[in-house]
Design a protein around this motif. Structure first.
Motif, PDB file in Angstrom:
ATOM      1  N   LYS A 170       0.596  -0.775  -0.072  1.00  0.00           N
ATOM      2  CA  LYS A 170      -0.048  -0.074  -0.113  1.00  0.00           C
ATOM      3  C   LYS A 170       1.097   1.370  -0.106  1.00  0.00           C
ATOM      4  O   LYS A 170       0.277   2.405   0.408  1.00  0.00           O
ATOM      5  N   ARG A 171       1.931   1.512  -0.405  1.00  0.00           N
ATOM      6  CA  ARG A 171       3.365   2.083  -0.092  1.00  0.00           C
ATOM      7  C   ARG A 171       2.380   2.609  -1.459  1.00  0.00           C
ATOM      8  O   ARG A 171       2.912   2.415  -2.570  1.00  0.00           O
ATOM      9  N   PHE A 172       2.674   4.014  -1.316  1.00  0.00           N
ATOM     10  CA  PHE A 172       3.010   5.399  -2.609  1.00  0.00           C
ATOM     11  C   PHE A 172       3.821   6.072  -2.429  1.00  0.00           C
ATOM     12  O   PHE A 172       3.902   6.679  -3.322  1.00  0.00           O
ATOM     13  N   GLU A 173       3.840   6.465  -1.475  1.00  0.00           N
ATOM     14  CA  GLU A 173       5.039   8.244  -1.071  1.00  0.00           C
ATOM     15  C   GLU A 173       6.475   7.908  -1.607  1.00  0.00           C
ATOM     16  O   GLU A 173       7.102   7.139  -0.913  1.00  0.00           O
ATOM     17  N   ASN A 174       6.866   7.913  -2.438  1.00  0.00           N
ATOM     18  CA  ASN A 174       8.295   7.791  -2.766  1.00  0.00           C
ATOM     19  C   ASN A 174       9.120   8.753  -3.338  1.00  0.00           C
ATOM     20  O   ASN A 174       9.485   8.452  -4.819  1.00  0.00           O
ATOM     21  N   ALA A 175       8.983  10.019  -3.272  1.00  0.00           N
ATOM     22  CA  ALA A 175       9.271  10.992  -4.306  1.00  0.00           C
ATOM     23  C   ALA A 175      10.595  10.870  -4.109  1.00  0.00           C
ATOM     24  O   ALA A 175      11.184  10.990  -3.042  1.00  0.00           O
ATOM     25  N   THR A 176      11.625  10.946  -5.031  1.00  0.00           N
ATOM     26  CA  THR A 176      12.971  11.166  -5.355  1.00  0.00           C
ATOM     27  C   THR A 176      13.648  11.837  -5.822  1.00  0.00           C
ATOM     28  O   THR A 176      13.210  12.142  -6.877  1.00  0.00           O
ATOM     29  N   GLU A 177      14.717  12.698  -6.095  1.00  0.00           N
ATOM     30  CA  GLU A 177      15.772  13.030  -6.554  1.00  0.00           C
ATOM     31  C   GLU A 177      15.984  12.704  -8.195  1.00  0.00           C
ATOM     32  O   GLU A 177      17.010  12.670  -9.074  1.00  0.00           O
ATOM     33  N   ASP A 178      16.591  10.937  -7.156  1.00  0.00           N
ATOM     34  CA  ASP A 178      17.481  10.137  -8.088  1.00  0.00           C
ATOM     35  C   ASP A 178      16.956   9.485  -8.215  1.00  0.00           C
ATOM     36  O   ASP A 178      15.750   8.242  -7.490  1.00  0.00           O
ATOM     37  N   ILE A 179      16.607   8.633  -9.868  1.00  0.00           N
ATOM     38  CA  ILE A 179      15.648   7.670  -9.874  1.00  0.00           C
ATOM     39  C   ILE A 179      16.379   6.599  -9.662  1.00  0.00           C
ATOM     40  O   ILE A 179      15.885   5.973 -10.117  1.00  0.00           O
ATOM     41  N   ASN A 180      17.869   6.209  -9.383  1.00  0.00           N
ATOM     42  CA  ASN A 180      17.946   4.831  -9.216  1.00  0.00           C
ATOM     43  C   ASN A 180      17.378   4.310  -8.191  1.00  0.00           C
ATOM     44  O   ASN A 180      17.627   3.617  -7.876  1.00  0.00           O
ATOM     45  N   LYS A 181      17.213   5.775  -7.076  1.00  0.00           N
ATOM     46  CA  LYS A 181      16.361   4.803  -6.120  1.00  0.00           C
ATOM     47  C   LYS A 181      14.876   4.128  -6.046  1.00  0.00           C
ATOM     48  O   LYS A 181      13.982   3.687  -5.459  1.00  0.00           O
ATOM     49  N   LEU A 182      14.558   4.493  -7.504  1.00  0.00           N
ATOM     50  CA  LEU A 182      13.074   3.715  -7.878  1.00  0.00           C
ATOM     51  C   LEU A 182      13.436   2.367  -8.185  1.00  0.00           C
ATOM     52  O   LEU A 182      12.524   2.074  -8.629  1.00  0.00           O
ATOM     53  N   MET A 183      14.599   1.861  -8.263  1.00  0.00           N
ATOM     54  CA  MET A 183      15.226   0.633  -8.857  1.00  0.00           C
ATOM     55  C   MET A 183      15.251   0.067  -7.776  1.00  0.00           C
ATOM     56  O   MET A 183      16.008   0.099  -6.559  1.00  0.00           O
ATOM     57  N   PHE A 184      14.045  -1.175  -6.980  1.00  0.00           N
ATOM     58  CA  PHE A 184      13.831  -1.604  -5.773  1.00  0.00           C
ATOM     59  C   PHE A 184      14.907  -2.483  -6.308  1.00  0.00           C
ATOM     60  O   PHE A 184      14.252  -3.474  -7.020  1.00  0.00           O
ATOM     61  N   LYS A 185      15.709  -3.072  -5.372  1.00  0.00           N
ATOM     62  CA  LYS A 185      16.283  -4.554  -4.697  1.00  0.00           C
ATOM     63  C   LYS A 185      16.315  -4.716  -3.977  1.00  0.00           C
ATOM     64  O   LYS A 185      16.642  -4.893  -2.724  1.00  0.00           O
ATOM     65  N   PHE A 186      15.858  -6.583  -4.420  1.00  0.00           N
ATOM     66  CA  PHE A 186      15.196  -7.248  -3.701  1.00  0.00           C
ATOM     67  C   PHE A 186      16.220  -8.348  -3.048  1.00  0.00           C
ATOM     68  O   PHE A 186      16.065  -9.207  -2.215  1.00  0.00           O
ATOM     69  N   VAL A 187      17.666  -8.478  -3.988  1.00  0.00           N
ATOM     70  CA  VAL A 187      18.410  -9.744  -3.621  1.00  0.00           C
ATOM     71  C   VAL A 187      19.475  -8.276  -3.481  1.00  0.00           C
ATOM     72  O   VAL A 187      19.900  -8.026  -5.155  1.00  0.00           O
ATOM     73  N   GLU A 188      20.061  -8.382  -2.352  1.00  0.00           N
ATOM     74  CA  GLU A 188      20.660  -7.693  -2.223  1.00  0.00           C
ATOM     75  C   GLU A 188      22.576  -8.178  -3.321  1.00  0.00           C
ATOM     76  O   GLU A 188      22.545  -9.460  -2.975  1.00  0.00           O
ATOM     77  N   GLU A 189      23.726  -7.554  -3.694  1.00  0.00           N
ATOM     78  CA  GLU A 189      24.542  -8.172  -4.752  1.00  0.00           C
ATOM     79  C   GLU A 189      25.628  -8.686  -4.038  1.00  0.00           C
ATOM     80  O   GLU A 189      25.643  -8.628  -3.081  1.00  0.00           O
ATOM     81  N   GLY A 190      25.403  -9.430  -4.121  1.00  0.00           N
ATOM     82  CA  GLY A 190      27.219 -10.232  -3.276  1.00  0.00           C
ATOM     83  C   GLY A 190      25.589 -11.487  -2.847  1.00  0.00           C
ATOM     84  O   GLY A 190      26.724 -12.201  -2.061  1.00  0.00           O
TER      85      GLY A 190
END
Lengths: 370, 166, 395
Positions: free
Chosen positions: B135-155
């Motif tokens: 139900k989350r909908f608030e995620n205004a950001t200045e950096d579009i890379n923050k909108l890339m949701f990573k569910f598996v951390e690298e490594g």
């Protein structure tokens, strides 16, 4: 005869009256227009080509974006086209839900049109009142499918969600609340003398012109032609439902003027309320989704499906070559043909009339360009 | 006589309009004063079917990539690595898992929310309901890379969920 | 007043005292003007909000009451953009005639029997003349921006202002006819405190003149339904499309200032201005020399604000006329009726030199009946959708 120098004004794409990004190249000598050329294509997103790339099921959310003001009927028309091609038939409950959703969306779309019309004429309050009511419809849709604008609710073979437990009560509550609001809206703006004077006898589209220029939906009916896909080429469960098709009678001026087109929409909202009530009463229990394979592969065929959207006859022409992607998908929308008549009717109107005329045609920019 | 009729009609309809707007001054506004003056947080007012940001429960993700295939705009990016586990048994999994059998590991599960059109097609084919709308909908950001949701951390690859093991 | 002041400061020459006095009055009036235009912009937005089921500005200060200050500061800080191809001198000049035209009228507005900038013996003529300055500014703004939309807006404002000046002045003539003077103080003094002594109820033709005055004053003030020069849905923003920052604000200062001028003129010309009943005056005079003037000012403000609020409400109710309809209203409806009311008033004054009390009461009570019907109808409208309006929006 004194002739003044004509000036060419570009009306749009960033003009407050050109709902979205339409552009008109206007030649005028002051107030009276001499020539108006619609310039479309600012919102072209190659929908038809996308359909050829993404396949039948994946194209469904894109149909929301064809006409975002009335997305349910676009969903519905596309789903019907694919179902016709692939030989799928949706369960009856799904058909009822589709009709309820489409009619609610027609109400919200016509509310936008009525409000924007009033705003273009200069009254701001009716617009906000219309938006206020539309929010309630959006709340209902949010309850139904989780989205407020691009629903992706009607799917190939049925609908994506069943109605929630209290949906029927909420719907009836909304309709009970909404029907007096239409009357109030009429008293506030529709019957206002200034408003009537601004719209009556403006932009008269004759019956012959309306047919020749391929106007559809409320624009066609405003010119006195009784044609409604829901009645004349019935689909879904419309044959089981009793409703009227309002036709322009020239109540304030000539048949086919802006006021006729406007009042058609107001009346259609009332008819839609009737349809929703009946459909809610008749809705049977049962499945909401037919068995649909994960990859739909219709046989080699060509189908055309028509659906009465808020902007009129919405058609999807589908050519299938047996794969899971359409070979060609042609979308036929009401706004595009409505734009073509601007060039014929507009000369002789005033700038203020042009604004009223465009909004009376209820043109939605993304639907023009697709 | 149209002349006087016009005058009368104008006066009457303007009067009518004024009464309506006057009556509206005594009605409650319907505005919700988002974000800070709502009766309850907006997130609680949303219906259960609300389509917010996508979220993935990696504990029950099977790594089947059905969601990736269903997405019309390819905003979901999943990478599966086939890996032969090292001889010593991994601490998290049971000892019987090991051996020389190649094992699938989810090394990447990215959802580009900036691209996502919230159509819901990905949530439907998911066999375990791992990918779903929050139900989350608030995620205004200045950096579009923050909108890339990573569910598996690298490594830190995640082993897919298996019915038999849980 | 000036004589008394020069007695106070005998060492100063007369002209200097006069100049200082003018400066003080001007500063006071301008302060009043900005203190009116600012809050009324907030008030208008709040009223508009309630009419539209919204809230309106309510964040800056309690209930948003100093929103206008925030807006003013914001506009001060904005860049003052001038289009490259604009006529730069004219572009810079244009907002000031608009502002000036409205502020100059304040000089002769009588706030009480004492508080008046200057009681000119040609006060009414002066107001009409000063008001005419507005149109110069609007045309200059429309022309100098070098934008076709602003040009259209400027042309529309010229056509509108000029044609509405005629019914406006004709309706003012009715008042002049009845009072026999152009000075606003004399006009007010020739009316009384009780409603039947007001000019508006003195005869049916004066009532018509009042209606004509209100309509054409609204048109002069560029308010809906006559806001064609800045028709935002047709001409983008009309004559002020290219303006930004403080210059833009000046136009709106003038617009809201106009509201006050219209209300004040209606109050003083037709509704008896600052006249208070004799009982109140006796009571107030007994308390001291200042209280009567306080009462008068309050009475004048009350009468003014009724019309200010009505015009604000009209704006958020009505759509906009078209250009040709605008002209039709002026030339086919207002101007003939204005002539009728002049002739009618003249005849009335000949036939009933002392006035006809029955007609005065008849007009007063029909007015009250209309107001009563308005209230009843508004309650009816409330009931009509009230029971269903409680529909919970959040499902």
């Amino acid at each position: 005869m004194i002739r003044t120098e004509e000036m060419t004004i570009s009306m749009g794409p960033q003009h407050p009256a050109t709902h979205g990004v339409l552009r008109f190249i206007v030649k005028t000598d002051g107030e009276v227009l001499h020539e108006v050329k619609p310039d479309v294509g600012y919102l072209h997103r190659s929908m038809e080509k996308i359909a050829e790339k993404v396949g039948y099921i994946s194209f469904q959310p894109y149909t929301d974006r064809i006409d975002y003001v009335c997305a349910m009927t676009c969903n519905h028309a596309y789903a019907m086209a694919v179902e016709k091609a692939a030989g799928i038939s949706a369960p009856e409950r799904a058909e009822y839900l589709r009709v309820i959703a489409s009619e609610l969306n027609r109400i919200s779309s016509h509310l936008i049109m009525a409000g924007v019309m009033a705003m273009d004429i200069g009254a701001f309050t009716p617009f906000i009142h219309a938006i206020r009511e539309r929010e309630t419809v959006n709340d209902l849709f949010e309850m139904l499918c989780g989205a407020r604008l691009t629903y992706n609710y009607v799917r190939i073979g049925g609908v994506s969600f069943d109605a929630p437990a209290n949906f029927k009560e909420k719907c009836v509550e909304f309709l009970n609340h909404f029907e007096p609001i239409i009357d109030e809206f009429n008293r506030l703006i529709s019957f206002n003398k200034i408003y009537v004077e601004r719209l009556a006898n403006v932009g008269v589209v004759s019956r012959e012109d309306a047919i020749a220029y391929n106007l559809v939906g409320p624009n066609l009916r405003g010119s006195g032609v009784r044609f409604d896909v829901r009645k004349d080429i019935p689909y879904s469960i419309y044959p089981k439902i009793d409703f009227n098709v309002p036709v322009g009678i020239g109540e304030a001026g000539k048949v086919g003027d802006c006021y006729d087109r406007y009042m058609i929409r107001i009346r259609e909202m009332k008819e839609s309320c009737k349809i929703v009530r009946q459909a809610l009463e008749q809705m049977p229990e049962g499945e909401i989704m037919a068995k649909v394979p994960r990859k739909i592969k219709p046989p080699v065929t060509e189908v055309y499906s028509r659906c009465e959207s808020a902007r009129g006859d919405m058609g999807f022409y589908l050519v299938s070559d047996g794969t899971d992607k359409p070979y060609r998908l042609k979308i036929r929308t009401g706004s595009f043909s409505a734009m073509s008549i601007v060039e014929k009717i507009a000369p002789g109107l005033m700038i203020a009339d042009l604004v009223a005329f465009i909004s009376s045609l209820d043109v939605v920019a993304p639907e023009v360009d697709r | 006589m149209d002349y006087f009729k016009n005058i009368f009609e104008s006066a009457a309809t303007v009067f009518e309009g004024l009464t309506i707007t006057a009556s509206h001054m005594f009605r409650k506004p319907i505005t919700i004063q988002y974000p800070d003056r709502t009766l309850s947080p907006v997130i609680e007012m949303l219906p259960s079917r609300y389509r917010g940001f996508l979220e993935v429960d990696m504990k029950i993700c099977t790594g089947c990539t059905l969601c990736m295939q269903a997405c019309p705009i390819q905003c979901i990016n999943i990478e599966i690595a086939k890996k032969t586990p090292s001889p010593q048994p991994s601490p998290s999994r049971g000892e019987g898992d090991g051996g020389g059998v190649p094992m699938r590991l989810i090394t990447k599960f990215n959802i580009d929310i900036a691209l996502c059109m919230f159509c819901g097609l990905c949530t439907e084919p998911c066999p375990t309901g791992a990918i779903r709308f929050s139900k989350r909908f608030e995620n205004a950001t200045e950096d579009i890379n923050k909108l890339m949701f990573k569910f598996v951390e690298e490594g830190k690859p995640v082993a897919p969920y298996k019915k038999s093991s849980g | 007043m000036i004589q008394q002041l020069s007695l106070l400061f005998p060492m100063l020459p007369m002209w200097l005292v006069q100049a200082i006095w003018c400066g003080v009055v001007a500063v006071l009036l301008l302060t009043f003007f900005s203190l009116f235009a600012g809050p009324v912009s907030w008030l208008e937005r709040r009223i508009a909000g309630r009419i539209m089921s919204r809230i309106g500005p309510n964040r800056v200060g309690p209930q948003g009451i100093i929103q206008w200050l925030a807006d003013g500061v914001k506009n001060f800080l904005k860049e003052d953009l001038i289009p490259r191809d604009a006529d730069k001198i004219l572009f810079r000049f244009a907002p000031y005639p608009v502002f000036l035209g409205v502020t100059l009228t304040l000089v002769t507005l009588p706030f009480s029997s004492l508080l008046i900038g200057a009681d000119l013996n040609v006060g009414l003529l002066y107001i009409v003349g000063a008001w005419g300055l507005v149109v110069i500014g609007l045309i200059a703004a429309g022309w100098s921006s070098n934008n076709k939309w602003t040009l259209l807006g400027g042309m529309r404002s010229a056509a509108q202002m000029i044609s509405y000046e005629i019914p406006l002045v004709l309706s003012l003539l009715v008042v002049v006819l009845m009072s026999g003077s152009l000075s606003l103080q004399t006009i007010i003094s020739s009316q009384g405190a009780s409603p039947v002594e007001w000019f508006i109820f003195s005869n049916p033709f004066a009532f018509i003149a009042f209606v004509i005055f209100m309509i054409s004053a609204v048109a002069e003030g560029n308010r809906t339904p006559f806001d064609l020069p800045e028709a935002e849905s047709e001409l983008v923003a009309g004559y002020n499309t290219e303006y930004s920052g403080m210059r833009f604000l000046f136009f709106f200062f003038a617009e809201w200032g106009n509201l006050y001028v219209i209300g004040a003129l209606a109050a003083s010309l037709f509704l008896g201005g600052w006249q208070i009943p004799a009982g109140w005056r006796n009571f107030a005079s007994a308390q001291g020399p200042i209280l009567p003037h306080v009462f008068e000012v309050l009475m004048f403000q009350l009468k003014t604000w009724i019309w200010v609020l009505l015009i604000i409400q009209l704006r958020w109710t009505l759509p906009r006329l078209r250009v040709d309809q605008l002209m039709k209203v002026s030339w086919k409806y207002l101007t003939p009726f204005a002539f009728v009311s002049i002739v009618g008033t003249g005849l009335w004054m000949v036939v009933f030199p002392e006035g006809w009390l029955f007609m005065k009461y008849l007009l007063l009570f029909s007015m009250l009946a209309v107001i009563g019907y308005f209230v009843w109808r508004a309650i009816w409208q409330l009931r009509f959708t009230k029971s269903k309006a409680d529909f919970k929006l959040i499902v």
